[in-house]
Design an enzyme around this catalytic site. Structure first.
Site, PDB file in Angstrom:
ATOM      1  N   GLU A 107      11.061 -21.209   3.316  1.00 56.71           N
ATOM      2  CA  GLU A 107      11.600 -20.072   4.062  1.00 56.71           C
ATOM      3  C   GLU A 107      12.134 -18.929   3.197  1.00 56.71           C
ATOM      4  O   GLU A 107      13.345 -18.649   3.185  1.00 56.71           O
ATOM      5  CB  GLU A 107      12.733 -20.545   4.989  1.00 56.71           C
ATOM      6  CG  GLU A 107      12.315 -21.631   5.962  1.00 56.71           C
ATOM      7  CD  GLU A 107      13.452 -22.045   6.908  1.00 56.71           C
ATOM      8  OE1 GLU A 107      14.615 -21.761   6.599  1.00 56.71           O
ATOM      9  OE2 GLU A 107      13.162 -22.639   7.945  1.00 56.71           O
TER      10      GLU A 107
ATOM     11  N   GLU B 205       9.073 -28.081  10.059  1.00 59.17           N
ATOM     12  CA  GLU B 205      10.410 -28.322  10.620  1.00 59.17           C
ATOM     13  C   GLU B 205      10.405 -27.907  12.081  1.00 59.17           C
ATOM     14  O   GLU B 205       9.834 -26.874  12.442  1.00 59.17           O
ATOM     15  CB  GLU B 205      11.502 -27.499   9.919  1.00 59.17           C
ATOM     16  CG  GLU B 205      11.914 -28.020   8.579  1.00 59.17           C
ATOM     17  CD  GLU B 205      13.001 -27.155   7.923  1.00 59.17           C
ATOM     18  OE1 GLU B 205      13.853 -26.582   8.640  1.00 59.17           O
ATOM     19  OE2 GLU B 205      12.978 -27.047   6.689  1.00 59.17           O
TER      20      GLU B 205
HETATM   21  C1  BGC Z   1      16.199 -25.058   6.949  1.00 61.39           C
HETATM   22  C2  BGC Z   1      17.021 -26.314   6.944  1.00 61.39           C
HETATM   23  C3  BGC Z   1      18.162 -26.160   7.951  1.00 61.39           C
HETATM   24  C4  BGC Z   1      17.560 -25.960   9.313  1.00 61.39           C
HETATM   25  C5  BGC Z   1      18.580 -25.865  10.445  1.00 61.39           C
HETATM   26  C6  BGC Z   1      15.942 -24.481   8.304  1.00 61.39           C
HETATM   27  O1  BGC Z   1      16.012 -23.103   8.242  1.00 61.39           O
HETATM   28  O2  BGC Z   1      15.024 -25.238   6.197  1.00 61.39           O
HETATM   29  O3  BGC Z   1      17.479 -26.584   5.670  1.00 61.39           O
HETATM   30  O4  BGC Z   1      19.051 -27.228   7.927  1.00 61.39           O
HETATM   31  O5  BGC Z   1      16.809 -24.774   9.318  1.00 61.39           O
HETATM   32  O6  BGC Z   1      19.413 -24.770  10.272  1.00 61.39           O
END
Ligand code: BGC
Length: 486
Positions: A209, A399
């Site tokens: 990111e 994610e």
């Molecule tokens: C990140 C994580 C973070 C998650 C929730 C993502 O932007 O890669 O490290 O914990 O979002 O905020």
């Protein structure tokens, strides 16, 4: 109805080193993030929560049991984790000579470090390397194909002193991503990791990111990420450099990892980008409509246009002038990792001045997570289809998850988002290769510490005992059968 996923689909969870490792064993103290979250001024003004990663879930020692759970309780066949640069190189690597190629403006575009591996080897922390080798071996023993993220945010303190950078507006020696020297050192780190761990890993995410690093470090008012500055020019400089770092990392991993560890071997290297849904807060308000499109451009597109096309729109005016086109900075990108969480309703703020300081988000009023993020599963399908249409790479959802302390909405969140992933594959023809839920267990949520709970497992802060949420059984059902039943 049975929604069957493609054969070989990767089912996993994602974690990151700083957020999950500490709590047991040796803490990692030599990074900007460590300094940042412990700084008394930051705690006093609320840039950070005051929690410490040292109270984390302790993956550094508990990885074997965690992977066992991934396999037997979650039915997973993959895992995404990161490697902590500050653990491998707590000592300075800038003295290690490499040949750096730059363009006429000084932009780094290639590194040659054939003779430097021995010198890096002498500096590296061998215990940390050995531990990461054990962790990756354990993943393999548990039948989990690892995806290794090379940069999930903390960088060594010798490269970034976030307090000095905060206090000098970025005008200091160790100013992290504001300087291209950080790209050079990152290239050395990536080469070294690929060289030492390459026979245990094939799938690499170069950077996690770029936009979040730049936005939360250099643009937001709260200034919650190091170094907490609020300056559009620095935001764009950071975004440029982190995007360039992908290219340098890509080349180094390709050069130094020649060993096959899985069917992806020897190296399958991509970028992880966060793509969110943006809509105008008031669709009848032309300024909101324009601002929403602008934010979508800067936050979702800018970094991908840089990595895939060499378009570096340095004044962020949505026009790429000839001098902003740097096609020679385009390196490979074998896949795209997409992190998707929510929908944001964008407002134009009239008092902002610079367009990058003139946006705001409506507070979530509908279906919201504990973090105040609006739940909007359809957005995942849209960003997947959009990204594939534009950039034509295989995609992993690297994610996707929800902060849900009461454990009331996680299962629904998981299932509804997977339904959208399936639609992207079956109806839009997007080659989605895997899905990694964020995150395996409750962890250190950066500036917000432990109050925000994304984990499929809760963690007892003292005993570190993991307790499954309701979504564990639901995820196992899906992953084991490679099928979502709706
Ligand atoms: C990140 C994580 C973070 C998650 C929730 C993502 O932007 O890669 O490290 O914990 O979002 O905020």
């Amino acid at each position: 109805m049975e929604l069957v996923f493609p054969e070989g689909f990767q089912w996993g969870t994602a974690i990151s080193s700083f957020q999950a490792e500490m709590g047991r064993g040796k803490p990692s103290k030599d990074t900007d993030w460590w300094a940042w979250v412990h700084d008394p001024d930051n705690i006093k003004v609320g840039r950070v929560s005051g929690d410490s990663p040292v109270d984390g879930p302790g993956f550094w020692e508990m990885y074997d049991d965690d992977f066992e759970r991934c396999r037997s309780e979650l039915g997973n066949n993959a895992v995404r984790l990161s490697i902590d640069w500050g653990r491998i190189f707590p000592e300075v690597t800038s003295g290690v000579e490499v040949k750096v190629k730059r363009d006429q403006h000084g932009n780094v575009w290639d590194l040659e470090l054939d003779d430097s591996m021995d010198s890096l080897h002498r500096i590296a922390d061998e215990d940390a390397v050995a531990r990461y080798r054990e962790i990756l071996s354990s993943a393999a023993r548990h039948g989990l194909t690892p995806m290794l993220t090379l940069y999930h945010w903390p960088i060594p303190l010798w490269l970034h002193d976030p307090i000095e950078s905060r206090d000098t507006g970025g005008n200091c020696e160790a100013n992290g991503w504001l300087s291209q020297e950080t790209i050079v050192e990152f290239g050395k780190f990536c080469a070294y990791v690929a060289h030492r761990l390459g026979n245990l890993v094939d799938v690499y995410a170069t950077v996690n990111e770029p936009r979040i690093v730049a936005e939360h470090g250099y643009l937001t008012e709260r200034g919650e990420f190091p170094p907490g500055l609020n300056d559009p020019e620095l935001f764009l400089r950071c975004l440029k450099h982190v995007s360039m770092a992908h290219g340098v990392a890509y080349d180094q991993v390709k050069k130094w990892d020649r060993a096959e560890a899985s069917a992806y071997g020897p190296s399958y290297v991509g970028l992880v980008s966060v793509l969110q849904s943006y809509v105008p807060a008031d669709p009848s308000e032309p300024d909101d409509v324009r601002m929403s499109r602008y934010i979508e451009y800067v936050f979702n597109e800018w970094g991908l246009n840089a990595v895939f096309h060499g378009d570096y729109d340095m004044d962020a005016d949505m026009v790429v002038d000839p001098e902003e086109q740097m096609p020679y900075l385009v390196k490979g990108c074998d896949f795209l990792g997409v992190n998707y969480y929510s929908l944001w309703r964008v407002k134009h703020r009239k008092d902002g001045g610079h367009p990058l300081l003139s946006y705001g988000f409506e507070p979530c009023a509908g279906d919201c997570s504990d973090y105040g993020w609006e739940i909007y599963p359809e957005g995942l399908r849209s960003v997947l289809s959009w990204a594939y249409r534009r950039y034509r790479r295989p995609i992993f959802v690297t994610e996707n998850g929800i902060a849900d302390e009461k454990d009331e909405r996680r299962t629904r969140y998981l299932r509804s988002h997977l339904e959208q992933v399936h639609k992207a594959i079956s109806q839009d023809g997007v080659p989605v290769k895997g899905y990694y839920y964020w995150t395996l267990m409750d962890n250190f949520e950066w500036s917000d510490g432990y109050q925000i709970r994304f984990g499929l497992y809760g963690v007892d802060p003292d005993t570190k005992r993991r307790t499954p949420t309701k979504a564990v059984g639901a995820y196992r059902e899906i992953a084991q059968n490679n099928t979502l039943i709706i």
